[in-house]
Design a protein around this motif. Sequence first.
Motif: not given
Length: 168
Positions: A119-145
Amino acid sequence: MTETVSHIAVKQLNGFKSSKPNLTFKTLPGVNISKDERDCLVIEAPRISKQKIVTNDIVKITDESSFEWLGRYDNVINSGGIKLYPEVIESKLQDVISERFFVTSMPDDTLGEKLVLVVESQKNKSLEKTTFKGLDKYEVPKEIIIVPKFVESISGKVQRCKTLQLVK
């Protein structure tokens, strides 16, 4: 494949009401489709080209004149034996992540490749778990950079590999 063959299929872009993105293309008259051994699209369109066109576009053929575009063969991520298509995952996330982002992979000792979200961001923000609710279980990222700025080509195209090298 617009650099080789253009306008062999269409899909509806507006007025489509669903929580899932519309991935289905309908071929134009006179266009025949099939897949090769890699699951890549093969096009026969005699009005456009006398020869078969073999693409690097991975597709799921839904009937003789319709297909779903899953992604590019050279972008497929094999994570623990599961094939993941970054373009499909990105289309599912495009309405829930406001910053620019892309999905890619990094080496992993257990999985071979692990799915990561950059993710391109000037802030070191965290994404909500709900961000990934539309993804299949294998599609959820193992790491967010989070990176402050993506590396871009002269024409403004995001250079994924060079951007990822910034964090290694």
